[in-house]
Scaffold this active site. Structure first.
Site, PDB file in Angstrom:
ATOM      1  CB  ALA A  13      -1.111   0.187   1.350  1.00 48.23           C
ATOM      2  CB  ALA A  14       3.089   2.819   2.426  1.00 46.95           C
ATOM      3  CB  SER A  43      -1.044  -2.903  -5.105  1.00 47.79           C
ATOM      4  OG  SER A  43       0.021  -2.105  -5.521  1.00 47.79           O
ATOM      5  CB  CYS A  47      -7.676  -5.160   6.018  1.00 48.58           C
ATOM      6  SG  CYS A  47      -6.498  -3.976   6.682  1.00 48.58           S
ATOM      7  CB  VAL A  84      16.011  -3.734   0.181  1.00 46.96           C
ATOM      8  CG1 VAL A  84      17.230  -3.060   0.789  1.00 46.96           C
ATOM      9  CG2 VAL A  84      15.506  -3.288  -1.230  1.00 46.96           C
ATOM     10  CG  ASP A 289       1.227  -1.544   8.482  1.00 51.19           C
ATOM     11  OD1 ASP A 289       0.494  -0.639   8.564  1.00 51.19           O
ATOM     12  OD2 ASP A 289       0.546  -2.822   8.177  1.00 51.19           O
ATOM     13  CE1 TYR A 432     -35.709   9.052  13.794  1.00 52.31           C
ATOM     14  CE2 TYR A 432     -37.046  11.157  12.700  1.00 52.31           C
ATOM     15  CZ  TYR A 432     -36.926   9.783  13.303  1.00 52.31           C
ATOM     16  OH  TYR A 432     -38.194   9.451  13.837  1.00 52.31           O
ATOM     17  NE  ARG A 448     -30.038  14.539  25.734  1.00 49.15           N
ATOM     18  CZ  ARG A 448     -31.460  14.454  25.862  1.00 49.15           C
ATOM     19  NH1 ARG A 448     -31.881  13.809  24.728  1.00 49.15           N
ATOM     20  NH2 ARG A 448     -32.207  15.009  26.816  1.00 49.15           N
TER      21      ARG A 448
END
Length: 460
Positions: A13-14, A43, A47, A84, A289, A432, A448
């Site tokens: 991903a990164a 890629s 998850c 690497v 990560d 709502y 509340r």
């Protein structure tokens, strides 16, 4: 004019988000891009692996967002099955090992992106490498587990760990017809929640037929004459097992970075500035990560392994490498999960997180429904809210329930990012209609009640 060279370590991903974004901003004549990936895939959604294993996602390739060929078509020199093994910071080069041929060679860089991800925690206990014991971090891991399920001599499974991966894998194994036992070191499953909320998860797992054993310290994996797992031993019991899945968590994979002398934080992840540039190094970036990020609520760095952050890091790194500008300000710690139809969500701080940074707080816990109580299908959810003593600043929210409960945490995540108080939250204009929410949304009911708790604490 000679093109600058960007080297990317890590093809998920990164790393590939960074490479792709940099390529959008600069063509090959300005920036050559070399990316190294030691595995077989690029890629992909780690998850999504539990849902592929469970059968909810039918095909492995559905988890792959972009293939190596697609990256290469965008003028990215992507070298698969190439690891690497060393970063020479002073010499601006990396040493690579072709895992197929065994060849090693050096490649120079003008700019470097480190996106080495995380590795599963695998305790150094007897039998952890036995046949039938599986971590689940990569697509290769997922395939190995599926193959192992087919070969298992019986239908007893033990999951070690009760965090996100642990509970998701428990569900996947249940769907494969296994009798599932989850061994958890903590007081309750889902240590990302407070124990009172974790208890709700425990009760639901019991109701699904999953046996959860808390305060269970695994001491070794027992094996048969063929070397395959037969049981998992804890400090006070032995649990028969035909397959074992490790869901203990992950830790930043920073072995290369540490060896190169790059700075790491208290959680073992690389330290970066807001532009995701490694602290003290103008031409090195890191994301995903393998880094630590700022917790906007606690004011400290933490390690969170999630694809959402990794993709954002990559976009920001690619923009900065490619001549643009971007920053990553931090996170509030939002995460969601599920076990069968039970949804689990949290954002912000737990009680122990707040105590660890010296915050005084009050709590409010409510039960409500995801729809108007009279509307067909309304089901209960529990919401717990933490607010700062006296100021009423929202500190965290946890939700356990069904019927779309988990995504309500996004309301709290926005409120946390904005620094809102619980009193301000009570005035939020949320959508709502009876099929979607009661007149007072559960988040607002909790807010509340938290306001009342703040006021009472202030007069005590």
């Amino acid at each position: 004019m000679t093109a600058e060279r960007l080297v990317v370590i890590g093809g998920d991903a990164a790393g590939m988000s960074a490479a792709s974004q940099a390529r959008r901003l600069k063509g090959p004549e300005e920036l050559s891009i070399v990316a190294f990936e030691r595995g077989h895939f690029t890629s992909y959604s780690a998850c999504g692996i539990p849902y592929w294993v469970s059968g909810d996602v039918a095909e492995r390739d559905a988890l792959i967002a972009r293939s190596p060929e697609e990256h290469r078509a965008r003028a990215i020199d992507l070298r698969m099955r190439t690891e690497v093994t060393e970063i020479d910071v002073a010499g601006q080069r990396v040493r690579a090992l072709d895992r197929e041929s065994g060849e090693t060679y050096w490649t120079g860089f003008d700019k470097l992106v480190i996106a080495t991800g995380a590795r599963p925690v695998r305790p150094a206990l007897p039998g952890m490498d036995a046949a039938g014991v599986h971590g689940v971090q990569t697509l290769d891991d997922g395939q190995a587990l599926l193959d192992s399920l087919d070969r298992a001599p019986g239908r007893r499974a033990v999951v070690v760990g009760a965090g996100y991966i642990g509970v998701e894998m428990a569900e996947a194994l249940l769907k494969h017809g296994f009798q599932v036992t989850v061994l958890n070191r903590g007081e309750q499953p889902m240590a990302t929640l407070d124990p009172d909320m974790g208890r709700l998860v425990h009760d639901a797992m019991d109701g699904l037929g999953i046996t959860t054993v808390n305060r269970a310290e695994v001491t070794k994996i027992l094996t048969g004459a063929d070397g395959r797992v037969t049981a998992v031993a804890t400090n006070d019991a032995t649990h028969p097992a035909d397959v074992v899945v490790l869901g203990i968590g992950v830790e930043p994979e920073t072995t290369l970075a540490r060896a190169a002398g790059l700075p790491v934080g208290p959680h073992g992840g690389l330290l970066t500035d807001l532009s995701m540039r490694v602290v003290g190094h103008d031409n090195i970036w890191a994301g995903g990560d393998c880094v630590e990020v700022l917790d906007l609520v606690a004011g400290r760095t933490r390690h969170i392994a999630l694809g959402t952050h990794a993709n954002k890091h990559g976009q920001i790194i690619g923009a900065n490498v490619g001549g643009g500008y971007g920053t990553f300000p931090g996170v509030v710690g939002t995460a969601v999960s599920k076990v069968c139809d039970l949804e689990i969500a949290r954002t912000g701080l737990r009680e122990k997180d707040a105590r660890a940074v010296g915050l005084r707080f009050v709590t409010a816990t409510i039960e409500s429904t995801g729809r108007a109580g009279y509307y067909p299908g309304a089901r209960s959810m529990t919401v717990k809210m933490l607010a700062e003593y006296r100021t009423g600043r929202l500190l965290g929210v946890q939700i356990v329930g069904r019927d779309g409960a988990a995504k309500r945490v996004d309301i709290a995540a926005v409120a946390l990012t904005a620094g809102m108080t619980v009193e301000q939250m009570t005035a939020l204009d949320l959508g709502y209609a009876p099929p979607f929410s009661p007149v007072w949304d559960p988040i607002l009911v909790a807010a509340r009640k938290a306001v009342t708790a703040v006021r009472r604490a202030g007069t005590a």
